[in-house]
Motif scaffolding. Sequence first.
Motif, short mmCIF file in Angstrom:
data_model
loop_
_atom_site.label_atom_id
_atom_site.label_comp_id
_atom_site.label_asym_id
_atom_site.label_seq_id
_atom_site.Cartn_x
_atom_site.Cartn_y
_atom_site.Cartn_z
N ILE A 170 0.84 -1.20 0.00
CA ILE A 170 0.00 0.00 0.00
C ILE A 170 0.87 1.25 0.00
CG2 ILE A 170 -1.62 1.35 1.40
CD1 ILE A 170 -2.87 -1.38 2.22
N GLN A 171 1.94 1.25 0.78
CA GLN A 171 2.86 2.39 0.79
C GLN A 171 3.50 2.59 -0.58
OE1 GLN A 171 5.74 1.97 3.91
NE2 GLN A 171 4.38 2.86 5.44
N THR A 172 3.81 1.49 -1.24
CA THR A 172 4.40 1.59 -2.57
C THR A 172 3.42 2.19 -3.56
OG1 THR A 172 5.78 -0.33 -2.08
CG2 THR A 172 5.56 0.28 -4.38
N PHE A 173 2.15 1.80 -3.48
CA PHE A 173 1.14 2.38 -4.36
C PHE A 173 0.95 3.87 -4.06
CE2 PHE A 173 -0.70 -2.03 -4.95
CZ PHE A 173 -0.23 -2.16 -6.25
N ASN A 174 0.97 4.25 -2.78
CA ASN A 174 0.87 5.66 -2.43
C ASN A 174 2.04 6.45 -2.99
OD1 ASN A 174 -1.52 5.26 -1.06
ND2 ASN A 174 -0.55 5.13 0.95
N PHE A 175 3.23 5.87 -2.92
CA PHE A 175 4.41 6.52 -3.48
C PHE A 175 4.23 6.72 -4.98
CE2 PHE A 175 8.42 5.98 -5.77
CZ PHE A 175 9.08 7.12 -5.35
N LYS A 176 3.78 5.69 -5.66
CA LYS A 176 3.60 5.77 -7.11
C LYS A 176 2.60 6.86 -7.47
CE LYS A 176 2.28 3.04 -11.11
NZ LYS A 176 1.78 1.76 -11.58
N LYS A 177 1.51 6.94 -6.72
CA LYS A 177 0.48 7.95 -6.97
C LYS A 177 1.02 9.36 -6.75
CE LYS A 177 -3.76 9.50 -4.91
NZ LYS A 177 -4.61 9.31 -3.75
N GLU A 178 1.70 9.58 -5.61
CA GLU A 178 2.26 10.89 -5.32
C GLU A 178 3.39 11.26 -6.29
OE1 GLU A 178 3.16 12.00 -1.33
OE2 GLU A 178 1.45 10.88 -0.53
N ASP A 208 1.76 12.43 -9.46
CA ASP A 208 1.21 13.77 -9.27
C ASP A 208 2.32 14.82 -9.24
OD1 ASP A 208 -1.34 12.74 -9.19
OD2 ASP A 208 -1.48 12.78 -6.99
N TRP A 261 9.74 10.98 1.17
CA TRP A 261 9.78 9.57 0.79
C TRP A 261 11.13 8.93 1.08
CZ3 TRP A 261 5.70 6.74 0.33
CH2 TRP A 261 4.49 7.36 0.06
N ARG A 294 10.75 7.67 4.58
CA ARG A 294 9.86 6.52 4.67
C ARG A 294 10.49 5.25 4.12
NH1 ARG A 294 3.80 8.43 3.04
NH2 ARG A 294 3.54 9.95 4.70
#
Length: 75
Positions: free
Chosen positions: A21-29, A32, A48, A51
């Motif tokens: 989930i953290q990896t997906f959040n990183f990818k999204k941010e 952006d 990041w 983190r």
Amino acid sequence: MGWLKVVFGLASIIILMVLLIQTFNFKKEFKDAINDDRSLSDDFVKKWDRRFSKKFTFWIIVAMVFGIIAVVLPH
């Protein structure tokens, strides 16, 4: 001994899911941040970097050890 195997297996899966989930959040941010101005700000990099530095590696190792223990434990 069977319940211990289940506990280690579940702990490993939960840790890996949180990291995923953290990896997906990183990818999204990341996407952006790139779309905003085609470069990465220092705040983004610092956030990041903190983190993913030591904590991320530590939790991957813990999850792998728990997974190995779950596989090796007898029924």
